[in-house]
Design a protein around this motif. Structure first.
Motif, PDB file in Angstrom:
ATOM      1  N   VAL A  10       0.758  -1.291  -0.205  1.00  0.00           N
ATOM      2  CA  VAL A  10       0.091   0.104  -0.024  1.00  0.00           C
ATOM      3  C   VAL A  10       0.755   1.258  -0.036  1.00  0.00           C
ATOM      4  O   VAL A  10       0.434   2.092  -0.861  1.00  0.00           O
ATOM      5  N   VAL A  11       1.968   1.222   0.854  1.00  0.00           N
ATOM      6  CA  VAL A  11       2.690   2.493   0.857  1.00  0.00           C
ATOM      7  C   VAL A  11       3.515   2.672  -0.324  1.00  0.00           C
ATOM      8  O   VAL A  11       3.701   3.596  -0.813  1.00  0.00           O
ATOM      9  N   ASN A  12       3.895   1.426  -1.033  1.00  0.00           N
ATOM     10  CA  ASN A  12       4.735   1.623  -2.218  1.00  0.00           C
ATOM     11  C   ASN A  12       3.732   2.053  -3.274  1.00  0.00           C
ATOM     12  O   ASN A  12       4.227   2.874  -4.292  1.00  0.00           O
ATOM     13  N   ILE A  13       2.556   1.716  -3.528  1.00  0.00           N
ATOM     14  CA  ILE A  13       1.567   2.053  -4.574  1.00  0.00           C
ATOM     15  C   ILE A  13       1.059   3.895  -4.161  1.00  0.00           C
ATOM     16  O   ILE A  13       1.497   4.433  -5.339  1.00  0.00           O
ATOM     17  N   LEU A  14       1.079   4.022  -3.144  1.00  0.00           N
ATOM     18  CA  LEU A  14       0.983   5.296  -2.593  1.00  0.00           C
ATOM     19  C   LEU A  14       2.103   6.351  -3.052  1.00  0.00           C
ATOM     20  O   LEU A  14       2.153   7.348  -3.638  1.00  0.00           O
ATOM     21  N   SER A  15       3.330   5.921  -2.725  1.00  0.00           N
ATOM     22  CA  SER A  15       4.543   6.362  -3.037  1.00  0.00           C
ATOM     23  C   SER A  15       4.788   6.612  -4.616  1.00  0.00           C
ATOM     24  O   SER A  15       5.386   7.538  -5.245  1.00  0.00           O
ATOM     25  N   LEU A  16       4.502   5.530  -5.451  1.00  0.00           N
ATOM     26  CA  LEU A  16       4.649   5.559  -6.720  1.00  0.00           C
ATOM     27  C   LEU A  16       3.607   6.799  -7.325  1.00  0.00           C
ATOM     28  O   LEU A  16       4.075   7.177  -8.298  1.00  0.00           O
ATOM     29  N   ILE A  17       2.337   6.710  -6.785  1.00  0.00           N
ATOM     30  CA  ILE A  17       1.400   7.926  -7.498  1.00  0.00           C
ATOM     31  C   ILE A  17       1.959   8.976  -7.074  1.00  0.00           C
ATOM     32  O   ILE A  17       1.952  10.241  -8.095  1.00  0.00           O
ATOM     33  N   LEU A  20       4.696   9.934  -9.419  1.00  0.00           N
ATOM     34  CA  LEU A  20       4.252  10.302 -10.842  1.00  0.00           C
ATOM     35  C   LEU A  20       3.665  11.400 -10.876  1.00  0.00           C
ATOM     36  O   LEU A  20       3.739  11.971 -12.111  1.00  0.00           O
ATOM     37  N   ILE A  21       3.016  11.762 -10.101  1.00  0.00           N
ATOM     38  CA  ILE A  21       2.308  13.379  -9.982  1.00  0.00           C
ATOM     39  C   ILE A  21       3.487  14.269 -10.153  1.00  0.00           C
ATOM     40  O   ILE A  21       3.393  14.989 -10.901  1.00  0.00           O
ATOM     41  N   GLY A  22       4.681  14.227  -9.484  1.00  0.00           N
ATOM     42  CA  GLY A  22       5.567  14.965  -9.469  1.00  0.00           C
ATOM     43  C   GLY A  22       6.331  15.060 -10.786  1.00  0.00           C
ATOM     44  O   GLY A  22       6.728  15.971 -11.300  1.00  0.00           O
ATOM     45  N   LEU A  23       6.369  13.903 -11.293  1.00  0.00           N
ATOM     46  CA  LEU A  23       7.105  13.579 -12.742  1.00  0.00           C
ATOM     47  C   LEU A  23       6.207  14.349 -13.967  1.00  0.00           C
ATOM     48  O   LEU A  23       6.802  15.077 -14.664  1.00  0.00           O
ATOM     49  N   CYS A  24       4.864  14.269 -13.786  1.00  0.00           N
ATOM     50  CA  CYS A  24       4.002  14.557 -14.833  1.00  0.00           C
ATOM     51  C   CYS A  24       3.599  16.239 -14.812  1.00  0.00           C
ATOM     52  O   CYS A  24       3.365  16.994 -15.588  1.00  0.00           O
TER      53      CYS A  24
END
Length: 111
Positions: A10-17, A20-24
């Motif tokens: 769960v923490v991994n998916i949240l961190s990935l999101i 990705l927000i910061g990248l886009c």
């Protein structure tokens, strides 16, 4: 181990999101960029802590390859942080996202 693995996923998916927000997204206001930075720091700290717990449980469970991959994903933050320059920030963010995906796949395969 099951609770630690679920929380790490769960923490991994949240961190990935968050990454990705910061990248886009291109932040226009400094206030929004600061808030994003706080969220990203919180997610990275919780990511490192939960992956460390999963690494310890994997090591005691004699899953050495699983533990080694998670160790590489944890240490990647510090290696990338040492190498990053502001001009190439998007490239290093993409590399970091790759490590997050590798750790997510590793965690999902451990079930």
């Amino acid at each position: 181990m099951y609770i630690v693995s679920i929380s790490a996923v769960v923490v991994n998916i949240l961190s990935l999101i968050i990454l990705l927000i910061g990248l886009c997204y291109n932040f226009k206001q400094p206030k929004n960029k600061a808030i994003y930075g706080y969220f990203m720091a919180g997610c990275m700290i919780s990511y490192i802590l939960t992956l460390s717990l999963a690494l310890i449980y994997g090591f005691f469970g004699k899953h050495y390859l699983f533990s080694f991959v998670l160790f590489l994903c944890i240490i990647s933050h510090f290696v990338i942080g040492k190498l990053v320059k502001y001009e190439a920030l998007k490239i290093y963010t993409a590399v970091q996202i790759m490590f997050y995906v590798v750790s997510l796949i590793t965690l999902l395969l451990s079930f």
